[in-house]
Write an enzyme that holds these catalytic residues in place. Structure first.
Site, PDB file in Angstrom:
ATOM      1  N   HIS A 235       0.865  -1.181   0.000  1.00 20.49           N
ATOM      2  CA  HIS A 235       0.000   0.000   0.000  1.00 20.49           C
ATOM      3  C   HIS A 235       0.900   1.229   0.000  1.00 20.49           C
ATOM      4  O   HIS A 235       1.878   1.281   0.742  1.00 20.49           O
ATOM      5  CB  HIS A 235      -0.873  -0.037   1.261  1.00 20.49           C
ATOM      6  CG  HIS A 235      -2.005   0.931   1.249  1.00 20.49           C
ATOM      7  ND1 HIS A 235      -1.817   2.296   1.328  1.00 20.49           N
ATOM      8  CD2 HIS A 235      -3.347   0.744   1.179  1.00 20.49           C
ATOM      9  CE1 HIS A 235      -3.001   2.894   1.303  1.00 20.49           C
ATOM     10  NE2 HIS A 235      -3.945   1.974   1.212  1.00 20.49           N
ATOM     11  N   ARG A 255      -6.831  10.351   0.282  1.00 15.86           N
ATOM     12  CA  ARG A 255      -6.708  10.835  -1.100  1.00 15.86           C
ATOM     13  C   ARG A 255      -8.081  10.950  -1.758  1.00 15.86           C
ATOM     14  O   ARG A 255      -8.326  11.853  -2.545  1.00 15.86           O
ATOM     15  CB  ARG A 255      -5.775   9.910  -1.893  1.00 15.86           C
ATOM     16  CG  ARG A 255      -4.305  10.119  -1.532  1.00 15.86           C
ATOM     17  CD  ARG A 255      -3.409   9.045  -2.113  1.00 15.86           C
ATOM     18  NE  ARG A 255      -3.465   7.811  -1.338  1.00 15.86           N
ATOM     19  CZ  ARG A 255      -3.398   6.588  -1.843  1.00 15.86           C
ATOM     20  NH1 ARG A 255      -3.287   6.429  -3.137  1.00 15.86           N
ATOM     21  NH2 ARG A 255      -3.437   5.539  -1.060  1.00 15.86           N
TER      22      ARG A 255
END
Ligand SMILES: Cc1cc2nc3c(=O)[nH]c(=O)nc-3n(C[C@H](O)[C@H](O)[C@H](O)COP(=O)(O)OP(=O)(O)OC[C@H]3O[C@@H](n4cnc5c(N)ncnc54)[C@H](O)[C@@H]3O)c2cc1C
Length: 603
Positions: A235, A255
């Site tokens: 990740h 995000r």
């Protein structure tokens, strides 16, 4: 014949989302169900999930439907996914989410009162049903309430050390309880593995202590096939500072809510490298990206929301080029949205409460005011037990697998949010098919000698006592090997070196010693976990050597190109003659109607 301590029709190993959902379905079918978990009910890895579960309900954008979700999943997985699993998942996820709501899950709502869906990497439209950034908690709370109401027996703090067979079919498991260290034999007509991932094979990981690849290794030891083990997901955004919290996840939801990645020069470097197949769907400039995160349907997603494998490599590139943050990551900034929103601080705290709390408590940093420092962390394994797409049965009759320990749906890279929906879609199917299988079986006969052998093996570390190797030292060195030699960027020579080191650890693992009583003996548990970590580490490494190209989570410095001829097979490992054998298995041809769906979604 060994006497069983407990007997069930269906035995489920693992009480995360997949295990719980399987338990519910098997209980609905009217068979007896036992559920075993290493820790307390409600504490599985699933509880840590933050961002949400992907389901094409089209609440926030009515252009979404199963076809778009299917095409996104296949594109994200770089077309080595099992297309049938991706199809089932995309079609069934919306019903599974609505069902959770009917069982009491309280999702965030849209202005008109429907389940709210958020943006996530690789998903074309807002698709993740969520509860702030605590979706896993709500998922597990709902499933666990329902499981208990249905009368499923839960054996908490019990760990399976070996699966038991009867004439080649799954027949039960040998288990120790953590409290006293006593052995228990479970007999069952069908067994479902739902043991989660393998993150603890690496030094930097978002995974909890439970993620030691037990289900993968248990299945392997009884002859099941594992596929796609080379595909480990790093990740892009884990915490990098302070060292004690390195690897803890920073959700992609940051995000999705408008957070941007910058290097030490303040540049949004993700705009510098957009893969060709994603260009048509990616924002042309920061302004368009911002509009996308705020729900503007005419805008395209910002490059920070490209797939995880790509974002992780871009971050590594910045760090290597000397443009990283002070502690070896890059900057993730959500505080900047105050330039856009008058109530930004309250908005961030409302949408990302756990992230606010996590950074405040662990790094003394206020994410509403300052950027975070983030870097890649080992997060998820796409590989796992090879299963039939519809039933989730492995190649061992009566042995099923679901959730992260199974394989197929994700191909080379999983899209965020596709795991939680995978758990409920395929957990349900595993429970349903395991119950149906169990109904057709006679009571299993358990081999007494096999049970005695497994118990003897498990107690050997006590025989060696203090004179043996320290299990923690071997575990730590194994994690370093995997981190340094089979990590984000891989090379053949380094992976061959890793294999040699793993061979050495195998020898040392066979000599580990522990002393004291068996009650809550963490050192002994680590000694037993080591076998599983070694198996999955070897499977990852051998598969990664065999895949001589770069695809998804698997990046080879010595073979950087993605090759068409490598899109035709999965890599499979299997035990044969006591050794790990690696082979290529062809991917079955995709039906024309699904090919057409992919073509239609390419624009
Ligand atoms: C921090 C974090 C955030 C995430 N956020 C998201 C997200 O927003 N959306 C998303 O889709 N995915 C997310 N993921 C991924 C997702 O949470 C996991 O892939 C998923 O929860 C795995 O569920 P599972 O049911 O397969 O296994 P787990 O939830 O890992 O449960 C495994 C179970 O197996 C038991 N077990 C293991 N070994 C044994 C054994 N030997 N004997 C007995 N029991 C055993 C464990 O005790 C546990 O009960 C996230 C992951 C992390 C770490």
């Amino acid at each position: 014949m060994a006497e069983a301590t407990y007997t069930y029709d269906v035995l489920i190993i693992g009480a995360g989302g997949a295990g719980l959902r399987a338990a519910i379905e098997a209980a609905y079918a009217g068979v007896s169900v036992g559920l075993i978990c290493k820790s307390l009910l409600g504490k599985a890895h699933t509880v840590m999930a933050e961002g949400g579960m992907a389901a094409a309900m089209g609440h926030n954008d009515d252009r979404d439907n199963w076809k778009v979700h299917f095409a996104d999943t296949m594109r994200g997985g770089q077309y080595v996914n099992h297309w049938r699993m991706a199809e089932i998942h995309a079609k069934e996820a919306p019903d599974r989410v609505r069902e959770l709501e009917a069982w009491g899950a309280v999702f965030d709502r849209t202005a008109d009162g429907r389940i709210n869906q958020r943006n996530f990497g690789g998903h074309r439209y807002p698709r993740l049903a969520h509860v702030g950034d605590r979706t896993g908690l709500e998922l597990i709370r709902t499933l666990q309430d329902h499981t208990i109401h249905l009368g499923v027996t839960v054996h908490m703090e019990h760990t399976v050390i070996e699966l038991l067979l009867d004439e080649g079919r799954a027949a039960g498991a040998l288990v120790y309880d953590r409290e006293r260290g006593r052995f228990h034999v479970f007999a069952a007509k069908a067994v479902i593995l739902a043991t989660g991932g393998v993150g603890r094979a690496y030094q930097v990981t978002s995974n909890s202590w439970e993620g030691t690849g037990d289900g993968h290794a248990l299945a392997y030891r009884v002859g099941a096939e594992l596929i796609d083990m080379e595909f480990v997901q790093f990740h892009p955004t884990g915490m990098v500072w302070p060292p004690s919290v390195q690897g803890i996840l920073v959700t992609e939801g940051v995000r999705g809510e408008g957070g941007v990645l910058r290097n030490s020069e303040g540049r949004r470097f993700m705009f510098d490298d957009i893969p060709d197949n994603y260009k048509p769907q990616t924002a042309a400039d920061p302004e368009e990206g911002w509009r996308y995160t705020q729900g503007d349907k005419s805008a395209r997603r910002p490059p920070e929301l490209l797939t995880r494998d790509h974002v992780a490599r871009c971050i590594m590139r910045e760090v290597k080029a000397g443009r990283g943050s002070p502690h070896g990551g890059v900057f993730l900034d959500i505080a900047w949205i105050k330039e856009k929103l008058p109530n930004a601080e309250a908005h961030i705290k409302r949408k990302l409460p756990s992230m606010y709390h996590q950074f405040k408590m662990l790094a003394d940093l206020d994410i509403t005011k300052e950027p975070m420092e983030v870097g890649p962390t080992t997060h998820y394994i796409m590989g796992g037990v090879r299963v039939d797409a519809d039933s989730q049965m492995s190649t061992v009759p009566g042995l099923f697998a679901a959730g992260e320990c199974a394989s197929g749906i994700n191909g080379a890279n999983r899209l965020g949010g596709n795991s939680l929906s995978d758990l409920i879609v395929f957990g349900k199917r595993a429970g349903e098919y395991a119950a149906a299988w169990a109904r057709q079986q006679r009571p299993p006969r358990l081999d007494e000698a096999a049970v005695a052998r497994a118990e003897r093996m498990a107690l050997e570390p006590f025989d060696r006592g203090e004179a043996g190797e320290n299990p923690y030292t071997v575990q730590h060195e194994l994690q370093q090997t995997m981190q340094n030699l089979v990590g984000i960027v891989r090379r053949e020579a380094e992976m061959r070196q890793a294999l040699e080191e793993l061979e050495e650890y195998k020898g040392r693992a066979a000599r580990v010693g522990v002393s004291g009583r068996r009650d809550y003996h963490a050192g002994w548990h680590t000694a037993l976990d080591l076998r599983n970590l070694l198996t999955v580490s070897e499977a990852i490494t051998r598969s990664a050597i065999e895949r001589r190209e770069s695809r998804g989570g698997h990046f080879r410095d010595d073979y950087p190109a993605k090759l068409d001829e490598c899109a035709t097979f999965n890599i499979m490992v299997k035990q044969a003659g006591g050794a790990m054998q690696v082979s290529r298995v062809p991917i079955p041809p995709m039906p024309d109607e699904l090919k057409q769906v992919i073509e239609e979604q390419k624009t």
